[in-house]
Design a protein around this motif. Structure first.
Motif, PDB file in Angstrom:
ATOM      1  N   SER A 146       0.860  -1.178   0.000  1.00 24.65           N
ATOM      2  CA  SER A 146       0.000   0.000   0.000  1.00 24.65           C
ATOM      3  C   SER A 146       0.893   1.223   0.000  1.00 24.65           C
ATOM      4  N   SER A 147       0.400   2.293  -0.572  1.00 28.84           N
ATOM      5  CA  SER A 147       1.195   3.513  -0.603  1.00 28.84           C
ATOM      6  C   SER A 147       1.326   4.070   0.801  1.00 28.84           C
ATOM      7  N   SER A 148       2.491   4.559   1.124  1.00 28.88           N
ATOM      8  CA  SER A 148       2.720   5.148   2.439  1.00 28.88           C
ATOM      9  C   SER A 148       3.731   6.271   2.313  1.00 28.88           C
ATOM     10  N   SER A 149       3.633   7.232   3.191  1.00 31.58           N
ATOM     11  CA  SER A 149       4.579   8.333   3.194  1.00 31.58           C
ATOM     12  C   SER A 149       5.593   8.099   4.299  1.00 31.58           C
ATOM     13  N   PRO A 150       6.759   8.755   4.236  1.00 36.47           N
ATOM     14  CA  PRO A 150       7.747   8.595   5.287  1.00 36.47           C
ATOM     15  C   PRO A 150       7.165   8.874   6.669  1.00 36.47           C
ATOM     16  N   ARG A 151       7.645   8.160   7.684  1.00 35.39           N
ATOM     17  CA  ARG A 151       7.146   8.364   9.036  1.00 35.39           C
ATOM     18  C   ARG A 151       7.457   9.795   9.477  1.00 35.39           C
ATOM     19  N   VAL A 157      19.643  11.483   3.990  1.00 33.11           N
ATOM     20  CA  VAL A 157      19.784  10.124   3.467  1.00 33.11           C
ATOM     21  C   VAL A 157      19.956  10.165   1.954  1.00 33.11           C
ATOM     22  N   VAL A 158      19.182  11.012   1.301  1.00 34.71           N
ATOM     23  CA  VAL A 158      19.317  11.164  -0.151  1.00 34.71           C
ATOM     24  C   VAL A 158      20.746  11.569  -0.503  1.00 34.71           C
ATOM     25  N   ASP A 159      21.295  12.531   0.221  1.00 35.14           N
ATOM     26  CA  ASP A 159      22.652  12.997  -0.059  1.00 35.14           C
ATOM     27  C   ASP A 159      23.666  11.878   0.113  1.00 35.14           C
ATOM     28  N   ASP A 177      14.270   7.702  -4.420  1.00 34.73           N
ATOM     29  CA  ASP A 177      13.325   6.607  -4.205  1.00 34.73           C
ATOM     30  C   ASP A 177      13.810   5.676  -3.097  1.00 34.73           C
ATOM     31  N   GLU A 178      15.099   5.368  -3.125  1.00 35.43           N
ATOM     32  CA  GLU A 178      15.635   4.462  -2.108  1.00 35.43           C
ATOM     33  C   GLU A 178      15.552   5.088  -0.719  1.00 35.43           C
ATOM     34  N   ALA A 179      15.848   6.369  -0.631  1.00 37.96           N
ATOM     35  CA  ALA A 179      15.797   7.051   0.665  1.00 37.96           C
ATOM     36  C   ALA A 179      14.390   7.032   1.239  1.00 37.96           C
ATOM     37  N   GLU A 180      13.400   7.238   0.393  1.00 38.61           N
ATOM     38  CA  GLU A 180      12.014   7.198   0.866  1.00 38.61           C
ATOM     39  C   GLU A 180      11.651   5.823   1.420  1.00 38.61           C
ATOM     40  N   LEU A 181      12.137   4.769   0.755  1.00 43.79           N
ATOM     41  CA  LEU A 181      11.865   3.416   1.243  1.00 43.79           C
ATOM     42  C   LEU A 181      12.557   3.163   2.580  1.00 43.79           C
ATOM     43  N   LEU A 182      13.789   3.616   2.701  1.00 44.48           N
ATOM     44  CA  LEU A 182      14.500   3.438   3.961  1.00 44.48           C
ATOM     45  C   LEU A 182      13.806   4.187   5.095  1.00 44.48           C
ATOM     46  N   ASP A 235      13.170   3.859  13.771  1.00 42.03           N
ATOM     47  CA  ASP A 235      13.661   5.039  14.483  1.00 42.03           C
ATOM     48  C   ASP A 235      14.920   5.543  13.776  1.00 42.03           C
ATOM     49  N   SER A 236      15.444   6.628  14.273  1.00 42.93           N
ATOM     50  CA  SER A 236      16.592   7.260  13.619  1.00 42.93           C
ATOM     51  C   SER A 236      17.825   6.381  13.647  1.00 42.93           C
ATOM     52  N   ALA A 237      18.013   5.644  14.726  1.00 45.22           N
ATOM     53  CA  ALA A 237      19.182   4.775  14.825  1.00 45.22           C
ATOM     54  C   ALA A 237      19.124   3.668  13.774  1.00 45.22           C
ATOM     55  N   GLU A 238      17.936   3.086  13.605  1.00 48.83           N
ATOM     56  CA  GLU A 238      17.795   2.037  12.603  1.00 48.83           C
ATOM     57  C   GLU A 238      17.962   2.614  11.198  1.00 48.83           C
ATOM     58  N   LEU A 239      17.467   3.800  10.971  1.00 49.28           N
ATOM     59  CA  LEU A 239      17.626   4.445   9.668  1.00 49.28           C
ATOM     60  C   LEU A 239      19.103   4.653   9.349  1.00 49.28           C
TER      61      LEU A 239
END
Length: 272
Positions: A6-11, A21-23, A35-40, A46-50
């Motif tokens: 399902s479509s979802s936006s970043p938390r 993350v994109v940079d 696109d990859e950054a949005e999926l991550l 949480d921020s640590a996992e990201l």
């Protein structure tokens, strides 16, 4: 079993991290950094996992292994580290199988990897009886997670060897996503595949068709009358693959999808 995507936006709590993350991904050479950054961001809890996930991706781990899942036929398929990542072009194989299957088809997914093909077909055919097999223990563990919801069973072993004998002569759809990269061309694969996926899922022998020959040689007794064997190959290998299929007692035809660079060979057991 995998659920539809399902479509979802970043938390919300992680959205400010997206540009950073994109940079990082862009600097590491990721072509689809945004696109990859949005999926991550949408997957991390949480921020640590990201941060940890971004580190793995920057080091070259396949995105799907970092996320723990891959998109396939509209489903979220679990993909563990080291397991072959289902390719989007292989959705064409599933589409071809679906066009041939009846609602209560007996389906076998050989060389199943994550179980993506069987899971996708079972999702579209809720009445199907699903069996899958792979020689790689890591793939078997992953596939069991993906097909459990469909009541499917996954067996560990070489090709047909672990399948129940009761399936002989009953299989309506035999999916065999065999490895078909020639051994000498493994070194030409992208590093993500070459370094992070099991070699047994990639290496098809001298001409790329060694495993296929073993599949077709034993397919006839397993297929139901009118049953179908479907496998993916390269356009260059297709003529040889067709000769192999017909030599082993099946009729054969080739289906192509230029948009996805996909070539599928379909072998059919005579109906009578």
């Amino acid at each position: 079993m995998p659920v539809p995507l399902s479509s979802s936006s970043p938390r919300p709590s992680l959205s400010p991290s997206l540009p950073a993350v994109v940079d990082r991904l862009r600097a590491a050479g990721c072509v689809f950094a945004e696109d990859e950054a949005e999926l991550l961001v949408s997957t991390a809890r949480d921020s640590a996992e990201l941060a940890a996930m971004a580190d793995l991706r920057v080091k070259g781990l396949p995105l799907e292994h970092v996320l723990g899942w891959a998109r396939f036929c509209g489903l979220r398929i679990a993909v563990d580290p080291g397991v072959f990542v289902p390719r989007r072009r292989t959705e064409f194989l599933v589409e071809q199988a679906l066009a041939l299957a009846h609602p209560a088809a007996v389906v076998v997914d050989l060389c199943c990897g994550s179980g993506a093909l069987g899971a996708a077909l079972a999702s579209a055919l809720p009445g199907a009886e699903l069996h899958a097999a792979d020689v790689d223990p890591a793939a078997v563990r992953c596939a069991r997670r993906n097909v459990a919801g469909a009541g499917g069973r996954v067996y560990e072993g070489d090709l047909y060897a672990p399948l129940p004998r009761s399936l002989r002569g009953r299989v309506d759809i035999l999916l065999a996503n065999v490895p078909y990269v020639p051994t000498e061309e493994i070194g030409l694969l992208p590093a993500e595949a070459r370094m992070h996926e099991a070699r047994v899922a990639l290496d098809g022998g001298a001409d790329g068709l060694d495993v296929l020959r073993r599949v077709t040689a034993a397919a006839l007794p397993w297929l139901a009358p009118g049953g179908h064997l479907l496998f993916e190959t390269s356009e260059r290998q297709a003529p040889t693959a067709v000769r192999t299929v017909t030599r082993d007692g099946l009729s054969a035809r080739v289906a192509d999808c230029a948009e996805r660079y996909a070539t599928v060979v379909i072998g059919t057991r005579p109906a009578a």
